[in-house]
Design a protein around this motif. Structure first.
Motif, PDB file in Angstrom:
ATOM      1  N   UNK A 105     -33.217  38.826   8.208  1.00 38.66           N
ATOM      2  CA  UNK A 105     -33.190  38.333   9.499  1.00 38.66           C
ATOM      3  C   UNK A 105     -31.558  38.622  10.034  1.00 38.66           C
ATOM      4  N   UNK A 106     -30.764  38.307   9.163  1.00 36.22           N
ATOM      5  CA  UNK A 106     -29.353  38.451   9.383  1.00 36.22           C
ATOM      6  C   UNK A 106     -29.031  40.143   9.619  1.00 36.22           C
ATOM      7  N   UNK A 107     -29.635  40.841   8.589  1.00 39.16           N
ATOM      8  CA  UNK A 107     -29.458  42.341   8.761  1.00 39.16           C
ATOM      9  C   UNK A 107     -30.128  42.919   9.872  1.00 39.16           C
TER      10      UNK A 107
ATOM     11  N   UNK B  73     -32.961  32.366  13.965  1.00 34.55           N
ATOM     12  CA  UNK B  73     -33.542  32.546  12.699  1.00 34.55           C
ATOM     13  C   UNK B  73     -32.636  33.051  11.522  1.00 34.55           C
ATOM     14  N   UNK B  74     -31.450  33.769  11.919  1.00 34.89           N
ATOM     15  CA  UNK B  74     -30.665  34.109  10.955  1.00 34.89           C
ATOM     16  C   UNK B  74     -29.725  33.226  10.612  1.00 34.89           C
ATOM     17  N   UNK B  75     -29.063  32.496  11.510  1.00 33.52           N
ATOM     18  CA  UNK B  75     -28.012  31.627  11.439  1.00 33.52           C
ATOM     19  C   UNK B  75     -28.059  30.039  11.766  1.00 33.52           C
ATOM     20  N   UNK B  76     -29.202  29.970  12.655  1.00 31.80           N
ATOM     21  CA  UNK B  76     -29.248  28.608  13.251  1.00 31.80           C
ATOM     22  C   UNK B  76     -30.160  27.626  12.571  1.00 31.80           C
TER      23      UNK B  76
ATOM     24  N   UNK C  25     -34.731  36.146   0.850  1.00 27.59           N
ATOM     25  CA  UNK C  25     -34.794  37.845   1.303  1.00 27.59           C
ATOM     26  C   UNK C  25     -34.998  37.541   2.697  1.00 27.59           C
ATOM     27  N   UNK C  26     -36.119  36.905   3.140  1.00 22.68           N
ATOM     28  CA  UNK C  26     -36.394  36.930   4.609  1.00 22.68           C
ATOM     29  C   UNK C  26     -35.098  36.524   5.277  1.00 22.68           C
TER      30      UNK C  26
ATOM     31  N   UNK D  91     -28.267  44.821  13.836  1.00 22.39           N
ATOM     32  CA  UNK D  91     -28.554  46.215  14.361  1.00 22.39           C
ATOM     33  C   UNK D  91     -29.099  45.809  15.868  1.00 22.39           C
ATOM     34  N   UNK D  92     -29.885  44.870  16.062  1.00 21.62           N
ATOM     35  CA  UNK D  92     -30.509  44.354  17.338  1.00 21.62           C
ATOM     36  C   UNK D  92     -29.338  43.880  18.322  1.00 21.62           C
ATOM     37  N   UNK D  93     -28.067  43.264  17.605  1.00 21.49           N
ATOM     38  CA  UNK D  93     -27.036  42.884  18.520  1.00 21.49           C
ATOM     39  C   UNK D  93     -26.271  43.893  19.111  1.00 21.49           C
TER      40      UNK D  93
END
Length: 179
Positions: free
Chosen positions: A80-82, A127-130, A75-76, A86-88
Motif C-alpha cells: 500500500x505504501x509503495x 491505508x498506508x499511513x492512517x 507485506x500488504x 506511484x499514485x501520488x
C-alpha cells in the motif's frame, strides 16, 4: 488467521490421539494382573508425555500460522505504501496538467477528474499511513460479535467426514476416468 481446515485437522488428530490413549489404558486395565504397578505408572507417564507433546505441537502450529499472518499483513501495508508513492506522483502530475489545461482553455470542467482521483489518493494514504486497518479490525470484531450468522460457511463448517467423503468421491471418479 488460522486456516480452518488445518485447525480442525489438528483438533481431530488430538482427539484421535486422546481416544487411542484411553483405549490403550482400558486394555491395560483389563490386563492389569499381567503388568506390575511400576510398569503401569511408567505407561501412564508416557501417555501424559505424548499428550503434552501433541498439545505443544498444536500450539507451535498456531504460533507459526499467526506469524505467517503477521508477515502477510506487513507485506500488504508495504504494498500500500509503495503504491501510494506511484499514485501520488501520478495524482500530482495529473492535477498540475489538468489545472494548467483548465486555466489555458478556460474550461473548469477539466478539473472534474481531480475529485475522484483525490478520493483514491485519500484512501491510499489512509491505508498506508492512517488508521484504516484499526477501523477495519474494529468493524470485523463488531461483525463477529453481533452478526455472527454472516460468517457461516455454505453447508456449514467442514468436518472430517465431509472431507473424507469428497476425497473418496474424487478418488473413485479419477479411477473411473483412467479406465
Amino acid at each position: 488467521m488460522i486456516n480452518i481446515i488445518t485447525f480442525y485437522r489438528l483438533q481431530s488428530t488430538l482427539v484421535h490421539f486422546e481416544l487411542l490413549c484411553l483405549q490403550v489404558n482400558d486394555n491395560n486395565a483389563n490386563m492389569g494382573f499381567l503388568l506390575s504397578k511400576s510398569m503401569d505408572a511408567n505407561f501412564k507417564q508416557q501417555q501424559e508425555f505424548m499428550l503434552h507433546n501433541a498439545r505443544l505441537q498444536m500450539e507451535r502450529q498456531m504460533l507459526m500460522q499467526n506469524q505467517m499472518r503477521e508477515r502477510q499483513m506487513a507485506m500488504q501495508v508495504a504494498w500500500s505504501r509503495e503504491f501510494l508513492k506511484y499514485f501520488g506522483t501520478f495524482f500530482t502530475v495529473a492535477t498540475v496538467g489538468l489545472t494548467a489545461g483548465a486555466i489555458k482553455r478556460k474550461k473548469p470542467a477539466l478539473l472534474a477528474p481531480i475529485i475522484p482521483l483525490g478520493f483514491v489518493l485519500a484512501f491510499q494514504m489512509d491505508s498506508a499511513y492512517g488508521n484504516l486497518i484499526y477501523r477495519m479490525r474494529g468493524e470485523a470484531e463488531s461483525i463477529m460479535m453481533s452478526e455472527h450468522n454472516r460468517l457461516d460457511l455454505p453447508h456449514g463448517t467442514p468436518t472430517f467426514d465431509s472431507i473424507e467423503k469428497a476425497r473418496r468421491a474424487k478418488s473413485s471418479l479419477a479411477a473411473f476416468l483412467e479406465k
